[in-house]
Motif scaffolding. Sequence first.
Motif, PDB file in Angstrom:
ATOM      1  N   ASP A 194       8.747  63.232  -1.896  1.00 45.49           N
ATOM      2  CA  ASP A 194       9.826  62.503  -2.565  1.00 45.49           C
ATOM      3  C   ASP A 194      10.502  61.469  -1.672  1.00 45.49           C
ATOM      4  O   ASP A 194      11.393  60.750  -2.134  1.00 45.49           O
ATOM      5  N   VAL A 195      10.108  61.393  -0.409  1.00 42.75           N
ATOM      6  CA  VAL A 195      10.796  60.475   0.503  1.00 42.75           C
ATOM      7  C   VAL A 195      10.516  59.004   0.175  1.00 42.75           C
ATOM      8  O   VAL A 195      11.451  58.187   0.182  1.00 42.75           O
ATOM      9  N   PRO A 196       9.275  58.611  -0.167  1.00 43.72           N
ATOM     10  CA  PRO A 196       9.047  57.188  -0.444  1.00 43.72           C
ATOM     11  C   PRO A 196       9.911  56.632  -1.569  1.00 43.72           C
ATOM     12  O   PRO A 196      10.425  55.506  -1.457  1.00 43.72           O
ATOM     13  N   VAL A 197      10.103  57.384  -2.651  1.00 40.01           N
ATOM     14  CA  VAL A 197      10.887  56.858  -3.767  1.00 40.01           C
ATOM     15  C   VAL A 197      12.370  56.729  -3.411  1.00 40.01           C
ATOM     16  O   VAL A 197      13.105  55.974  -4.048  1.00 40.01           O
ATOM     17  N   CYS A 198      12.793  57.466  -2.371  1.00 40.72           N
ATOM     18  CA  CYS A 198      14.193  57.422  -1.951  1.00 40.72           C
ATOM     19  C   CYS A 198      14.479  56.334  -0.915  1.00 40.72           C
ATOM     20  O   CYS A 198      15.648  56.104  -0.583  1.00 40.72           O
ATOM     21  N   LEU A 199      13.435  55.681  -0.393  1.00 40.66           N
ATOM     22  CA  LEU A 199      13.649  54.656   0.635  1.00 40.66           C
ATOM     23  C   LEU A 199      14.553  53.539   0.131  1.00 40.66           C
ATOM     24  O   LEU A 199      15.450  53.084   0.843  1.00 40.66           O
ATOM     25  N   ASP A 200      14.302  53.083  -1.070  1.00 37.74           N
ATOM     26  CA  ASP A 200      15.121  52.043  -1.704  1.00 37.74           C
ATOM     27  C   ASP A 200      15.605  52.647  -3.018  1.00 37.74           C
ATOM     28  O   ASP A 200      14.946  52.537  -4.043  1.00 37.74           O
ATOM     29  N   PRO A 201      16.747  53.360  -2.989  1.00 39.20           N
ATOM     30  CA  PRO A 201      17.138  54.215  -4.114  1.00 39.20           C
ATOM     31  C   PRO A 201      17.622  53.451  -5.347  1.00 39.20           C
ATOM     32  O   PRO A 201      18.824  53.275  -5.569  1.00 39.20           O
TER      33      PRO A 201
END
Length: 291
Positions: free
Chosen positions: A139-146
Motif C-alpha cells: 500500500d505504500v506506492p498509492v500513499c506516496l502522492d495521497p
Amino acid sequence: MQSLATRAPAKINLTLHVLGRREADGYHALESLVAFAGVGDHLTLEPGPDLDLAISGPTAGPAGPNADNLVLRAARHLAERVPGLRTGRFRLLKRLPVAAGIGGGSSDAAAALRLLAELNGLALDHPTLVESARATGADVPVCLDPRARMMRGAGETIGSPLDLSPLPAVLINPGVPVPTAPVFKALGLAPGDTLAGADHPEVAQGLGPNGLLSLIGPARNDLEAPALTLAPVIGEALASLRAQGGCRLARMSGSGATVFGIFAHRSQAALGARAIARAMPGWWVEPTLLR
C-alpha cells in the motif's frame, strides 16, 4: 537545515474488488478506488548524521517497536538504492489506529519517503523512490502522492489522480485490530483461483458526490465478509453508521476493522459522529472529508 514535516493521511478503500490470487507469486490481485482522509498521523524529519525514529501519540503503543516500523524500513530501502542519501531523526505522532485497514503504517512510510525526497532533491515519481515504496509494502506506492486514484494488482499499478469532489464522511474503528493476512486466508483463494463478481466500474475524472456514489454504490469490498467472520463487531459499526441521518453509503475499508460512512453534508457527518461516539465511547470515531 530546519526540520521538514508532512501529514500521513488515512487511506480509505472506497471499493475493493478481489479478482483472484496470482499463481506466479501468490499475491491477491485487486482493483480498488482509494481516497484519503483529512485525519492522519504527522511526521517530521530533523536532518542529521544518524537515521532514527521517535514515536509518540495516542496510538504509539500498538504501533510496535521502533526498529521494525515502516518509516525506518522505507528509509533503509531508499538508502540502499541512493548512495550518500541524507537522512536524520524522524518523529512520528501516531493518531491512527493500528491494523485497521486504513494504511496507517503504509502512509507513514510514504510520508518518510516524501520527506527524504524533499531533503535529497528527488521527485515523487523518481523510479528509485517508487521502487523503495514497493519494496516497503503493497500500500505504500498509492500513499506516496495521497490523492484519490485507482490501485490495481497487488498495489504495484497506480492510476492517475482523480479530481473527485470531497466527500463528507465518518470513520469508525471499533477497537479490534484485524491483521490483513488472516482476512485474506479466510477468503479462501488458492493460487490460480479467481473470484466471481461484477467488474469494477470505470471512474471518470471530476465526478461530483452524486455521480460517484451512484457509481460505487453497487461496487463492494470483497474482504468485508471474511473480515466479519473474524471480527463481528465490524457489522455493529456498519449498522451504527447506517442508522444515522444522511448516511448514503457505509462500507468497510481495506481488510478492516475500520468502516466509513459517506454523508450528504458535513453537518450530518458531524452529528452522526457525535451520536456514535456518545453511544460507543470506546470506539475511535472521526468525522472527516475524503478526497
